[in-house]
Design a protein around this motif. Structure first.
Motif, PDB file in Angstrom:
ATOM      1  N   THR A   1      21.830  34.797 -43.974  1.00 48.52           N
ATOM      2  CA  THR A   1      21.807  33.485 -43.316  1.00 48.52           C
ATOM      3  C   THR A   1      22.449  33.576 -41.938  1.00 48.52           C
ATOM      4  O   THR A   1      22.925  34.631 -41.517  1.00 48.52           O
ATOM      5  CB  THR A   1      22.547  32.434 -44.168  1.00 48.52           C
ATOM      6  N   ARG A   2      22.476  32.436 -41.242  1.00 47.17           N
ATOM      7  CA  ARG A   2      22.935  32.408 -39.856  1.00 47.17           C
ATOM      8  C   ARG A   2      24.012  31.352 -39.658  1.00 47.17           C
ATOM      9  O   ARG A   2      24.083  30.368 -40.388  1.00 47.17           O
ATOM     10  CB  ARG A   2      21.754  32.115 -38.918  1.00 47.17           C
ATOM     11  N   TRP A   3      24.818  31.572 -38.622  1.00 47.65           N
ATOM     12  CA  TRP A   3      25.849  30.594 -38.258  1.00 47.65           C
ATOM     13  C   TRP A   3      25.190  29.249 -37.969  1.00 47.65           C
ATOM     14  O   TRP A   3      25.604  28.203 -38.486  1.00 47.65           O
ATOM     15  CB  TRP A   3      26.613  31.135 -37.056  1.00 47.65           C
ATOM     16  N   ILE A   4      24.174  29.239 -37.099  1.00 43.24           N
ATOM     17  CA  ILE A   4      23.377  28.039 -36.839  1.00 43.24           C
ATOM     18  C   ILE A   4      21.977  28.283 -37.389  1.00 43.24           C
ATOM     19  O   ILE A   4      21.342  29.285 -37.036  1.00 43.24           O
ATOM     20  CB  ILE A   4      23.293  27.718 -35.331  1.00 43.24           C
ATOM     21  N   PRO A   5      21.492  27.391 -38.280  1.00 41.81           N
ATOM     22  CA  PRO A   5      22.145  26.167 -38.736  1.00 41.81           C
ATOM     23  C   PRO A   5      22.921  26.299 -40.047  1.00 41.81           C
ATOM     24  O   PRO A   5      23.662  25.406 -40.413  1.00 41.81           O
ATOM     25  CB  PRO A   5      20.962  25.213 -38.941  1.00 41.81           C
ATOM     26  N   ASP A   6      22.725  27.414 -40.782  1.00 41.76           N
ATOM     27  CA  ASP A   6      23.130  27.454 -42.188  1.00 41.76           C
ATOM     28  C   ASP A   6      24.591  27.104 -42.437  1.00 41.76           C
ATOM     29  O   ASP A   6      24.910  26.335 -43.350  1.00 41.76           O
ATOM     30  CB  ASP A   6      22.819  28.836 -42.772  1.00 41.76           C
ATOM     31  N   ALA A   7      25.502  27.680 -41.638  1.00 41.30           N
ATOM     32  CA  ALA A   7      26.932  27.490 -41.906  1.00 41.30           C
ATOM     33  C   ALA A   7      27.367  26.044 -41.768  1.00 41.30           C
ATOM     34  O   ALA A   7      28.417  25.653 -42.301  1.00 41.30           O
ATOM     35  CB  ALA A   7      27.757  28.378 -40.980  1.00 41.30           C
ATOM     36  N   PHE A   8      26.582  25.218 -41.075  1.00 42.03           N
ATOM     37  CA  PHE A   8      26.969  23.818 -40.882  1.00 42.03           C
ATOM     38  C   PHE A   8      26.912  23.019 -42.183  1.00 42.03           C
ATOM     39  O   PHE A   8      27.468  21.925 -42.262  1.00 42.03           O
ATOM     40  CB  PHE A   8      26.086  23.170 -39.809  1.00 42.03           C
ATOM     41  N   ALA A   9      26.243  23.566 -43.199  1.00 42.64           N
ATOM     42  CA  ALA A   9      26.279  22.905 -44.507  1.00 42.64           C
ATOM     43  C   ALA A   9      27.620  23.105 -45.194  1.00 42.64           C
ATOM     44  O   ALA A   9      27.959  22.354 -46.117  1.00 42.64           O
ATOM     45  CB  ALA A   9      25.159  23.442 -45.394  1.00 42.64           C
ATOM     46  N   GLY A  10      28.394  24.097 -44.749  1.00 46.56           N
ATOM     47  CA  GLY A  10      29.643  24.430 -45.418  1.00 46.56           C
ATOM     48  C   GLY A  10      30.708  23.354 -45.362  1.00 46.56           C
ATOM     49  O   GLY A  10      31.196  22.904 -46.418  1.00 46.56           O
TER      50      GLY A  10
END
Length: 361
Positions: free
Chosen positions: A305-314
């Motif tokens: 996965t990627r920092w943007i956008p995936d990590a923003f769900a964290g």
């Protein structure tokens, strides 16, 4: 070796349980909401019921792109919507405290942008107000949830490299600040609005330093007013150290974004893929070399996965779980006051040319 990675992958899981999901509204329709917040929430199956921005046309365009049902005409209208339990605040930092106060008094749980507050006293006031009203505030320090960083942290906590002794982040990129016009005129730039990510991530792995030193500068011909090159040294008890070295004026087209954690029994190293072709990005890379496992040299971890956008769900997922269970979000506002304190100590050091001790509180 793949079975060894199962608990590491579990620590990076951004899945939001169905019982934790609840209606969300967003204040702000800027670039980061468009390319990160809303795509991440859609992938996580979260329910964004509406959005508000001072620029109504921009809010309508962003809402249409992401299938958001409602564009509110005012902040008051958003806060009066009884469906909304959580408000994601994504506004310029000088505007955030007023929105936080109003949203808390309307009974909403909050995800706030970083920096959480302009100063620690304001941050403490907002934390106290949330506590008084029995509401949760989390801060959007999403690099903690980036898969490369989260996996590295899980490896450290699993003891794979023994006792951590050092961590470094080296970033040499060309940043176009014009997407955030207000950043072009701010006196405080790199530490406050970029290295805040790395410093918070380091805190999540090594904890709080006891002393810091920082130097910052500009590059001839740069557009922004504030510092775009910084070197920050974090001193921990004993022999543990951390270093963040960042420049945003790479003019030779060879970006790099590297991190490394060394320990008594091995090391972890990786790249932050987002920064090689921002904002599209690519997956991080991550490798571990451990005498504990042991590994035969450097063993790659499969980052997907990627920092943007995936990590923003964290941060949002952590907040939603905390609301459901009565627990504490990973990036709670109270914890983020320590990151804020670190930033101000670094700027004080930059201004004075002297190292600064951090007092615990």
């Amino acid at each position: 070796m793949l079975e060894l990675f199962a608990p590491i992958a579990a620590a990076c899981d951004l899945t939001v349980a169905e019982q934790d999901k609840r209606p969300i509204a967003i204040v702000g329709a800027g670039v980061i909401v468009d390319v990160a917040h809303l795509p991440a929430y859609r992938r996580a199956g979260l329910d964004v019921v509406g959005i508000y921005d001072l620029n109504a046309d921009r809010a309508a365009q962003v809402a249409a792109r992401h299938g958001v049902e409602k564009v509110y005409r005012s902040l008051d209208e958003l806060l009066l919507d009884e469906r909304v339990e959580v408000v994601d605040i994504a506004v310029a930092p000088q505007a955030q405290p007023a929105v936080v106060r109003q949203a808390l008094r309307a009974g909403k749980h909050l995800l706030c942008q970083k920096p959480f507050a302009p100063d620690e006293e304001t941050g403490k006031e907002l934390v106290a107000l949330a506590r008084k009203l029995d509401l949760q505030i989390a801060v959007n320090q999403q690099l903690r949830f980036d898969e490369g960083i989260a996996a590295a942290r899980a490896m450290v906590r699993a003891g794979w490299i023994g006792h951590p002794t050092a961590m470094s982040v080296t970033v040499n990129i060309a940043t176009d600040w014009t997407a955030w016009e207000w950043l072009l005129t701010t006196d405080r730039l790199e530490i406050m609005f970029h290295s805040i990510h790395y410093l918070d991530a380091i805190r999540s792995i090594l904890g709080d330093p006891v002393r810091v030193f920082c130097t910052g500068s500009r590059t001839p011909g740069q557009l922004p007013k504030g510092e775009t090159r910084t070197m920050s040294t974090l001193v921990y008890p004993g022999d543990v150290r951390a270093l963040v070295h960042v420049t945003h004026e790479n003019r030779t087209g060879d970006p790099e974004a590297l991190f490394r954690i060394d320990g008594s029994e091995g090391s972890i190293k990786g790249t932050l893929g987002l920064l090689y072709n921002y904002p599209d990005g690519r997956p991080d890379t991550l490798e571990v070399n451990s005498r504990i496992l042991p590994t035969d040299g450097w063993l790659p971890y499969p980052v997907t996965t990627r920092w943007i956008p995936d990590a923003f769900a964290g941060p949002m997922g952590s907040l939603l779980k905390a609301i459901s269970t009565g627990s504490t979000p990973e990036t709670t506002a109270s914890d983020n006051l320590h990151t804020l304190r670190l930033l101000h100590a670094l700027y004080d050091s930059m201004d004075t040319g002297e190292s600064r001790a951090l007092e615990s509180s």
